[in-house]
Design a protein around this motif. Structure first.
Motif, PDB file in Angstrom:
ATOM      1  N   PHE A 119      41.818  32.223  39.087  1.00 49.89           N
ATOM      2  CA  PHE A 119      41.786  33.564  38.477  1.00 49.89           C
ATOM      3  C   PHE A 119      43.126  34.244  38.681  1.00 49.89           C
ATOM      4  CE2 PHE A 119      40.225  38.104  39.553  1.00 49.89           C
ATOM      5  CZ  PHE A 119      40.549  38.576  38.288  1.00 49.89           C
ATOM      6  N   THR A 120      43.674  34.757  37.595  1.00 48.53           N
ATOM      7  CA  THR A 120      44.915  35.522  37.642  1.00 48.53           C
ATOM      8  C   THR A 120      44.580  36.991  37.888  1.00 48.53           C
ATOM      9  OG1 THR A 120      46.027  34.001  36.127  1.00 48.53           O
ATOM     10  CG2 THR A 120      46.991  36.192  36.375  1.00 48.53           C
ATOM     11  N   VAL A 121      44.972  37.496  39.038  1.00 50.18           N
ATOM     12  CA  VAL A 121      44.712  38.885  39.412  1.00 50.18           C
ATOM     13  C   VAL A 121      45.944  39.720  39.075  1.00 50.18           C
ATOM     14  CG1 VAL A 121      44.104  40.465  41.270  1.00 50.18           C
ATOM     15  CG2 VAL A 121      43.217  38.127  41.283  1.00 50.18           C
ATOM     16  N   GLU A 122      45.732  40.818  38.353  1.00 55.63           N
ATOM     17  CA  GLU A 122      46.817  41.743  38.055  1.00 55.63           C
ATOM     18  C   GLU A 122      46.417  43.152  38.452  1.00 55.63           C
ATOM     19  OE1 GLU A 122      49.769  43.206  34.419  1.00 55.63           O
ATOM     20  OE2 GLU A 122      47.688  42.675  33.974  1.00 55.63           O
ATOM     21  N   CYS A 123      47.330  43.863  39.096  1.00 54.36           N
ATOM     22  CA  CYS A 123      47.107  45.280  39.355  1.00 54.36           C
ATOM     23  C   CYS A 123      47.216  46.028  38.038  1.00 54.36           C
ATOM     24  CB  CYS A 123      48.130  45.814  40.352  1.00 54.36           C
ATOM     25  SG  CYS A 123      47.972  47.592  40.653  1.00 54.36           S
TER      26      CYS A 123
END
Length: 384
Positions: A119-123
């Motif tokens: 999973f690519t987590v982005e703020c």
């Protein structure tokens, strides 16, 4: 700060046409870096981070050289304190409107069925400030699914909202009163029961690092980083929507909307991630140049790249490593770039036809907060 640099990424390139070569049909592998390949640094580097305690270890786009982001290079954000937790004494409660309240140790959670997700987590504030452009990373997360634990606790019929409380806490001023609050975010019961949601204790094959939520955090694929609560200590089921500082007063997007010629101000809580892409780097090997980048936030159909004001050109997506919730790496050969400064812009197109908005699109231009900054990213580079 709410209006800071909303348009700092507007296209500033010249109108010079550039020859672009792209062959979509042939395989393209962005990694590993080829021998003799050099990175041409961007001219527009992030400004100095004014909050190094709260924002740590941002992704350096020019250093992007792997699909998975190593733990020591993964971004970390803390809104309150950064707690130090002893796993031997730590436990997590599941309570509220449930038939059978639970109290689980880390050993209890590790003993449950294990599940992984890339999973690519982005703020959601990523690219919302000139100093914050690396609030993103892609990792292989492991833990146990949340849904079976909620089922075991037995959510009562009135329960509609699931709140996740972190150990991190601070005094929060509300009007004239200061209240000590733990970090907390919530989602509907239906969203919480998504089988992809994990109570995560492992990151890229190692124990969850302290900056990223040790000993346990929520991983909710498809949601912005703010929803993926770190340092978990309690999960609570409630019968009303939860309106905490991180749900209703901060992490709220304020946008002007046109309703039959009348301007209406809409306020929405940041939740699910939005379609986005960004150029990562320009590489050179001999006289050959290429542009490499990433796209995420929705199922990606294609990515297009514009150099200066030339027509949009299709990039080639690297399919060598893929996962449903992970970013896609793309590349575009750049044939015979002329010496001097150039701008490079990317836009992602989802499988449903949604296009990543330009910076002058009303979705971005009429947004008055820095959250959900998914406008097209433009970078500047100088070719010698």
């Amino acid at each position: 700060m709410h209006r800071i640099q909303r348009r700092e990424l507007l296209i500033q390139g010249s109108a010079a046409l550039v020859a672009i070569a792209a062959i979509r049909a042939s395989p393209a592998y962005a990694f590993p870096t080829q021998a003799g390949e050099e990175v041409v640094p961007w001219l527009d580097q992030p400004t100095e981070n004014p909050n190094p305690d709260g924002i740590k270890t941002q992704l350096v786009w020019e250093d992007l050289d792997s699909w998975i982001t190593p733990n020591d290079k993964f971004f970390s954000i803390s809104h309150f304190n950064r707690p130090t937790i002893d796993e031997k004494t730590w436990s997590m409660e599941i309570g509220g409107l449930v038939k059978k309240p639970l109290k689980l140790t880390l050993a209890d959670i590790r003993a449950r069925p294990r599940q992984e997700v890339v999973f690519t987590v982005e703020c959601s504030g990523n690219h919302g400030f000139p100093f914050f452009t690396g609030g993103i990373g892609n990792a292989r997360w492991a833990g146990t699914p949340l849904a079976p634990i909620l089922e075991e606790a037995g959510v009562l019929e009135k329960g509609i909202e699931v709140v996740f409380f972190g150990t991190d806490e601070s005094e929060v001023p509300i009007r004239d009163v200061k209240m000590k609050q733990s970090f907390a975010r919530s989602m509907s019961l239906a969203d919480a029961m998504n089988p992809d949601n994990l109570l995560c204790y492992e990151m890229n094959g190692a124990a969850l690092p302290a900056p990223n939520g040790f000993p346990l955090r929520l991983i909710a694929p498809g949601w912005y980083g703010i929803a993926n609560v770190k340092w978990l200590k309690r999960i609570e089921v409630r019968d009303t929507r939860f309106m905490s500082v991180m749900m209703a007063r901060d992490y709220v997007t304020i946008r002007e909307e046109d309703h039959n010629g009348e301007t209406v101000w809409a306020e929405t809580s940041v939740g699910r991630a939005l379609l986005k892409s960004a150029p990562a780097k320009v590489t050179r090997k001999g006289s050959d140049y290429a542009i490499v980048g990433a796209a995420w936030g929705a199922p990606i159909d294609r990515v297009e790249v514009q150099i200066d004001q030339a027509p949009w050109a299709p990039a080639t997506i690297d399919h060598s490593e893929e996962a449903e919730h992970a970013w896609k790496i793309w590349s575009l050969p750049w044939a015979n770039p002329s010496p001097g400064e150039h701008t490079v812009t990317s836009r992602a197109v989802s499988t449903t036809g949604q296009v990543q908005p330009a910076m002058d699109d009303p979705l971005i231009a009429k947004k008055h907060t820095y959250w959900e900054s998914n406008g097209q990213v433009t970078r500047r580079v100088k070719i010698a």
